[in-house]
Design a protein around this motif. Structure first.
Motif, PDB file in Angstrom:
ATOM      1  N   CYS A 190       0.845  -1.202   0.000  1.00 59.23           N
ATOM      2  CA  CYS A 190       0.000   0.000   0.000  1.00 59.23           C
ATOM      3  C   CYS A 190       0.880   1.252   0.000  1.00 59.23           C
ATOM      4  N   ASN A 191       0.346   2.320  -0.577  1.00 61.23           N
ATOM      5  CA  ASN A 191       1.068   3.589  -0.661  1.00 61.23           C
ATOM      6  C   ASN A 191       0.835   4.365   0.636  1.00 61.23           C
ATOM      7  N   ALA A 192       1.586   4.008   1.661  1.00 58.93           N
ATOM      8  CA  ALA A 192       1.400   4.616   2.978  1.00 58.93           C
ATOM      9  C   ALA A 192       1.702   6.107   2.954  1.00 58.93           C
ATOM     10  N   THR A 193       2.657   6.519   2.144  1.00 58.20           N
ATOM     11  CA  THR A 193       3.026   7.940   2.078  1.00 58.20           C
ATOM     12  C   THR A 193       1.852   8.781   1.626  1.00 58.20           C
ATOM     13  N   MET A 194       1.163   8.341   0.567  1.00 58.99           N
ATOM     14  CA  MET A 194       0.002   9.083   0.070  1.00 58.99           C
ATOM     15  C   MET A 194      -1.138   9.066   1.087  1.00 58.99           C
ATOM     16  N   LEU A 195      -1.391   7.904   1.694  1.00 57.19           N
ATOM     17  CA  LEU A 195      -2.511   7.785   2.623  1.00 57.19           C
ATOM     18  C   LEU A 195      -2.285   8.623   3.884  1.00 57.19           C
ATOM     19  N   LYS A 196      -1.055   8.684   4.353  1.00 59.35           N
ATOM     20  CA  LYS A 196      -0.745   9.538   5.497  1.00 59.35           C
ATOM     21  C   LYS A 196      -0.951  11.011   5.142  1.00 59.35           C
ATOM     22  N   ALA A 197      -0.525  11.406   3.944  1.00 57.06           N
ATOM     23  CA  ALA A 197      -0.653  12.803   3.521  1.00 57.06           C
ATOM     24  C   ALA A 197      -2.118  13.202   3.390  1.00 57.06           C
ATOM     25  N   ILE A 198      -2.944  12.308   2.862  1.00 51.76           N
ATOM     26  CA  ILE A 198      -4.379  12.591   2.728  1.00 51.76           C
ATOM     27  C   ILE A 198      -4.997  12.811   4.103  1.00 51.76           C
ATOM     28  N   ALA A 199      -4.676  11.928   5.052  1.00 59.04           N
ATOM     29  CA  ALA A 199      -5.240  12.043   6.397  1.00 59.04           C
ATOM     30  C   ALA A 199      -4.781  13.332   7.077  1.00 59.04           C
ATOM     31  N   GLU A 200      -3.507  13.649   6.966  1.00 61.65           N
ATOM     32  CA  GLU A 200      -2.977  14.842   7.621  1.00 61.65           C
ATOM     33  C   GLU A 200      -3.572  16.114   7.035  1.00 61.65           C
ATOM     34  N   THR A 201      -3.929  16.084   5.761  1.00 62.25           N
ATOM     35  CA  THR A 201      -4.518  17.252   5.112  1.00 62.25           C
ATOM     36  C   THR A 201      -5.872  17.600   5.719  1.00 62.25           C
ATOM     37  N   ALA A 202      -6.594  16.591   6.212  1.00 58.77           N
ATOM     38  CA  ALA A 202      -7.965  16.807   6.698  1.00 58.77           C
ATOM     39  C   ALA A 202      -8.123  16.391   8.155  1.00 58.77           C
ATOM     40  N   ASN A 203      -7.089  16.619   8.962  1.00 58.64           N
ATOM     41  CA  ASN A 203      -7.177  16.426  10.413  1.00 58.64           C
ATOM     42  C   ASN A 203      -7.582  15.004  10.798  1.00 58.64           C
ATOM     43  N   GLY A 204      -7.124  14.022  10.022  1.00 58.71           N
ATOM     44  CA  GLY A 204      -7.428  12.633  10.314  1.00 58.71           C
ATOM     45  C   GLY A 204      -6.181  11.860  10.686  1.00 58.71           C
ATOM     46  N   THR A 205      -6.283  10.541  10.645  1.00 55.72           N
ATOM     47  CA  THR A 205      -5.148   9.681  10.961  1.00 55.72           C
ATOM     48  C   THR A 205      -5.059   8.558   9.937  1.00 55.72           C
ATOM     49  N   TYR A 206      -3.878   7.970   9.836  1.00 55.31           N
ATOM     50  CA  TYR A 206      -3.653   6.818   8.967  1.00 55.31           C
ATOM     51  C   TYR A 206      -3.455   5.579   9.836  1.00 55.31           C
ATOM     52  N   ASN A 207      -4.114   4.481   9.452  1.00 52.07           N
ATOM     53  CA  ASN A 207      -3.951   3.204  10.127  1.00 52.07           C
ATOM     54  C   ASN A 207      -3.721   2.112   9.079  1.00 52.07           C
ATOM     55  N   PHE A 208      -3.099   1.029   9.501  1.00 49.55           N
ATOM     56  CA  PHE A 208      -2.794  -0.061   8.582  1.00 49.55           C
ATOM     57  C   PHE A 208      -3.399  -1.356   9.109  1.00 49.55           C
ATOM     58  N   VAL A 209      -4.112  -2.077   8.236  1.00 43.12           N
ATOM     59  CA  VAL A 209      -4.676  -3.374   8.593  1.00 43.12           C
ATOM     60  C   VAL A 209      -3.813  -4.459   7.970  1.00 43.12           C
ATOM     61  N   GLU A 210      -3.160  -5.218   8.813  1.00 39.14           N
ATOM     62  CA  GLU A 210      -2.257  -6.271   8.332  1.00 39.14           C
ATOM     63  C   GLU A 210      -2.946  -7.625   8.288  1.00 39.14           C
ATOM     64  N   THR A 211      -3.757  -7.905   9.302  1.00 38.71           N
ATOM     65  CA  THR A 211      -4.469  -9.179   9.395  1.00 38.71           C
ATOM     66  C   THR A 211      -5.896  -8.926   9.867  1.00 38.71           C
ATOM     67  N   ALA A 212      -6.731  -9.956   9.790  1.00 41.38           N
ATOM     68  CA  ALA A 212      -8.107  -9.827  10.268  1.00 41.38           C
ATOM     69  C   ALA A 212      -8.137  -9.498  11.754  1.00 41.38           C
ATOM     70  N   GLU A 213      -7.166 -10.002  12.497  1.00 40.58           N
ATOM     71  CA  GLU A 213      -7.115  -9.756  13.932  1.00 40.58           C
ATOM     72  C   GLU A 213      -6.809  -8.293  14.264  1.00 40.58           C
ATOM     73  N   SER A 214      -6.180  -7.591  13.331  1.00 41.86           N
ATOM     74  CA  SER A 214      -5.822  -6.196  13.599  1.00 41.86           C
ATOM     75  C   SER A 214      -6.936  -5.223  13.236  1.00 41.86           C
ATOM     76  N   VAL A 215      -8.028  -5.724  12.642  1.00 50.82           N
ATOM     77  CA  VAL A 215      -9.138  -4.860  12.229  1.00 50.82           C
ATOM     78  C   VAL A 215      -9.704  -4.052  13.395  1.00 50.82           C
ATOM     79  N   PRO A 216     -10.079  -4.684  14.524  1.00 53.91           N
ATOM     80  CA  PRO A 216     -10.665  -3.891  15.616  1.00 53.91           C
ATOM     81  C   PRO A 216      -9.746  -2.798  16.133  1.00 53.91           C
ATOM     82  N   PHE A 217      -8.440  -3.072  16.177  1.00 53.88           N
ATOM     83  CA  PHE A 217      -7.498  -2.079  16.683  1.00 53.88           C
ATOM     84  C   PHE A 217      -7.407  -0.881  15.733  1.00 53.88           C
ATOM     85  N   ALA A 218      -7.344  -1.164  14.431  1.00 59.25           N
ATOM     86  CA  ALA A 218      -7.208  -0.089  13.444  1.00 59.25           C
ATOM     87  C   ALA A 218      -8.441   0.795  13.426  1.00 59.25           C
ATOM     88  N   PHE A 219      -9.617   0.179  13.429  1.00 57.96           N
ATOM     89  CA  PHE A 219     -10.824   0.994  13.317  1.00 57.96           C
ATOM     90  C   PHE A 219     -11.216   1.616  14.645  1.00 57.96           C
TER      91      PHE A 219
END
Length: 276
Positions: A190-219
């Motif tokens: 995934c293009n983490a650089t672009m996704l981080k920049a998009i989030a920072e532009t609009a006062n948000g955050t970037y998270n990464f989902v690696e496995t199904a188990e990490s879904v609850p933590f990311a969201f």
């Protein structure tokens, strides 16, 4: 102030000679009291999302896992919409309250998603912004909820605006409703650089989902911010009572000073539970 007390904000100040420290503290928030949200999910259904994110699951399967978890976190006061993109952009679900009937319908729609085609990431984001803007300019729809966008993608944009700086500039230009934009990346490529920049532009955050188990933590990291909003677009207006004095300096990130330097408006944005 009266407005601050109505939502439980505590306003205080300390004066030391010519300096004045003004503080505002938000109360602790319970689940029942929280602000309702307007949330648009922007979902990548392009061909790259069909590739494996883990040994057993594709990116699009992890997206479905994420959405299934997310839908259980809303109540009937929240409004949710879905925008999908690949070659083209579609809005299979417009902004509506998450009633039990609506939740069942959304769940059925998730089962029908399949990946294929190019990645028109910019088209999906701008469609979500347009959806929120249209909603807020319509006299027949509620517009008091906090607007937010959550993008689920691998960020491999290859159609529309594909350069990071150009895309973030266009988002800033089109974000009339001041929506917070959160991004969730899928897959090791995934293009983490672009996704981080998009989030920072609009006062948000970037998270990464690696496995199904990490879904609850990311969201949950996103929901924690969305659901703890106590007051929106908070401002403090200060006016000097002595006409002989002027305001020489304001130590705040976002403020506007009157031409005569005798009053100032400080923009604090959204305030979260127990924030000061």
């Amino acid at each position: 102030s009266q407005v601050a007390s109505q939502v439980g904000l505590t306003l205080s100040y300390e004066q030391n000679h010519n300096d004045v420290l003004v503080s505002l503290k938000a109360p602790k928030l319970t689940t029942i009291e929280r602000q309702a949200v307007d949330l648009v999910f922007v979902i990548d259904l392009s061909g790259s999302m069909d590739s494996k994110a883990t040994q057993s699951r594709s990116k699009i399967q992890l997206v479905s896992n994420t959405l299934e978890f997310a839908m259980t976190q809303f109540n009937h006061n929240d409004r949710v919409a879905i925008v999908t993109f690949a070659n083209n952009v579609n809005v299979p679900l417009d902004l509506q309250n998450m009633t039990p009937e609506r939740l069942s319908y959304v769940t059925m729609q998730l089962d029908s998603f399949s990946a294929g085609g190019s990645t028109n990431l910019s088209g999906g984001i701008l469609a979500a912004l347009d959806l929120l803007k249209t909603d807020r300019t319509s006299s027949t729809m509620k517009s008091s909820q906090k607007p937010s966008i959550v993008i689920l993608t691998d960020g491999q944009a290859n159609v529309g605006i594909i350069e990071t700086q150009a895309l973030t500039s266009e988002i800033s230009r089109r974000n009339d409703v001041l929506a917070n934009i959160y991004t969730i990346g899928f897959g090791g490529d995934c293009n983490a650089t672009m996704l981080k920049a998009i989030a920072e532009t609009a006062n948000g955050t970037y998270n990464f989902v690696e496995t199904a188990e990490s879904v609850p933590f990311a969201f949950s990291a996103i929901l924690g911010g969305l659901f703890s909003v106590v007051a929106q677009n908070v401002t403090i207006d200060l006016t000097l009572s002595n006409s002989n004095n002027t305001i020489n300096a304001v130590h705040a990130a976002n403020f506007s000073m009157a031409d005569d330097s005798k009053s100032v408006q400080i923009n604090l944005g959204d305030m979260y539970s127990e924030q000061s």
